[in-house]
Design an enzyme around this catalytic site. Structure first.
Site, short mmCIF file in Angstrom:
data_model
loop_
_atom_site.label_atom_id
_atom_site.label_comp_id
_atom_site.label_asym_id
_atom_site.label_seq_id
_atom_site.Cartn_x
_atom_site.Cartn_y
_atom_site.Cartn_z
N SER A 30 39.37 -63.88 16.74
CA SER A 30 39.03 -62.55 16.21
C SER A 30 39.10 -62.57 14.68
CB SER A 30 40.04 -61.52 16.73
OG SER A 30 40.14 -61.60 18.13
N THR A 33 36.26 -64.22 9.99
CA THR A 33 35.83 -65.60 9.76
C THR A 33 35.11 -66.16 10.99
OG1 THR A 33 37.71 -65.92 8.27
CG2 THR A 33 36.60 -67.91 9.04
N ASP A 86 39.93 -70.12 15.81
CA ASP A 86 40.36 -68.77 15.44
C ASP A 86 40.71 -68.72 13.95
OD1 ASP A 86 42.66 -66.47 17.18
OD2 ASP A 86 41.18 -66.16 15.57
N GLU A 108 44.95 -63.91 21.53
CA GLU A 108 44.71 -65.10 20.73
C GLU A 108 45.71 -66.20 21.07
OE1 GLU A 108 45.03 -63.43 16.84
OE2 GLU A 108 42.87 -63.15 16.64
O1 DER Z 1 44.30 -61.14 13.68
C1 DER Z 1 44.10 -62.38 13.58
O2 DER Z 1 44.95 -63.23 13.83
C2 DER Z 1 42.76 -62.79 13.10
O3 DER Z 1 42.50 -64.11 13.39
C3 DER Z 1 42.67 -62.45 11.63
O4 DER Z 1 43.91 -62.15 11.06
C4 DER Z 1 41.99 -63.48 10.77
O5 DER Z 1 41.53 -62.74 9.71
P1 DER Z 1 40.18 -63.03 8.92
O6 DER Z 1 39.47 -64.17 9.59
O7 DER Z 1 39.42 -61.75 9.00
O8 DER Z 1 40.67 -63.36 7.56
#
Ligand code: DER
Length: 236
Positions: A30, A33, A86, A108
């Site tokens: 999520s 990125t 992720d 996640e």
């Molecule tokens: O919530 C999470 O762990 C997501 O992976 C996120 O924090 C990553 O954030 P970004 O890819 O929008 O910087």
């Protein structure tokens, strides 16, 4: 922007290295990125992707898979995943990371654990020596609504995070509600306390009412960071 470019660079490099033709079950994380991760996977071609299934880590992740016309699967059907990619909020020198900035860290962590290989992709802001350096909101903690006040009290008085707060929503009255119907507490610690994230994670996890902690310790095999100069830093 430089940050978006660095996210794309990290994502493309990681996909090219770790999403190979033999990988058929792929976990999609999520955040902002991972859309670049999916973009790069789509560019590998429909011929390859028609035999693959993609497992989401929440509503946003599921929408990304569906809107990219990739095959959607569920972790019930595919309990073992080849590779999960992720994002992260911060990654330290031992690949421990803070996750949960997007309030998705429970699912996640399930997909990170279920994967044979777990890869992190992030922009240069997330590349730190110790956790708590840049990501100031602190450690995200998913809690059942019934217990949030008790957990908050414990964080303040026992766990050493007196500034812990309930995460309030912006486009909704009241607190943020996760895809699992729970609340999020953000617990800042100072750098010194975050040199041993595993100990902090274990103590928080033991608190009654805590569902999952946004500290992923010794789970990732590699982390890719896009840099402002167009280079990529790899931690493994
Ligand atoms: O919530 C999470 O762990 C997501 O992976 C996120 O924090 C990553 O954030 P970004 O890819 O929008 O910087």
């Amino acid at each position: 922007s430089a940050i978006e470019q660095s996210k794309r660079l990290a994502a493309y490099t990681a996909v090219d290295k770790h999403i190979l033709p033999e990988h058929k079950v792929i976990g999609i994380g999520s955040g902002s990125t991972v859309p670049y991760v999916v973009e790069r996977i789509v560019s590998q071609g429909a011929e390859l992707n028609k035999d693959r299934v993609f497992i989401p880590t929440g509503f946003q992740s599921k929408e990304l898979i569906v809107l990219s016309a990739l095959n959607l699967g569920d972790v019930d059907q595919y309990p073992t995943i080849d590779v999960t990619i992720d994002g992260a909020d911060e990654v330290d020198h031992e690949l421990n990371c803070i996750k949960g900035g997007g309030a998705c860290h429970l699912r996640e962590k399930v997909l990170a654990e279920a994967a044979k290989t777990f890869i992190l992709v992030a922009d240069y802001r997330k590349n730190v020596k110790y956790l708590g350096t840049n990501f100031t909101p602190g450690v995200p903690i998913e809690v059942v609504p019934f217990a949030y006040a008790k957990v908050l009290q414990n964080m303040h008085h026992i766990l050493g995070s007196p500034r812990a707060t309930l995460r309030m929503a912006v486009a909704k009255a009241g607190p943020v509600v996760s895809d699992n119907g729970n609340f999020i507490i953000d617990a800042p610690f100072d750098n010194g306390q975050m040199k041993e994230p595993l100990g902090i994670m274990a103590r928080i996890k033991m608190l009654t009412g805590v569902v999952e902690v946004g500290l992923f310790c010794h789970m990732a095999q590699a982390a890719y960071f896009g840099n402002q100069d167009g280079s990529v830093t790899v931690k493994r």
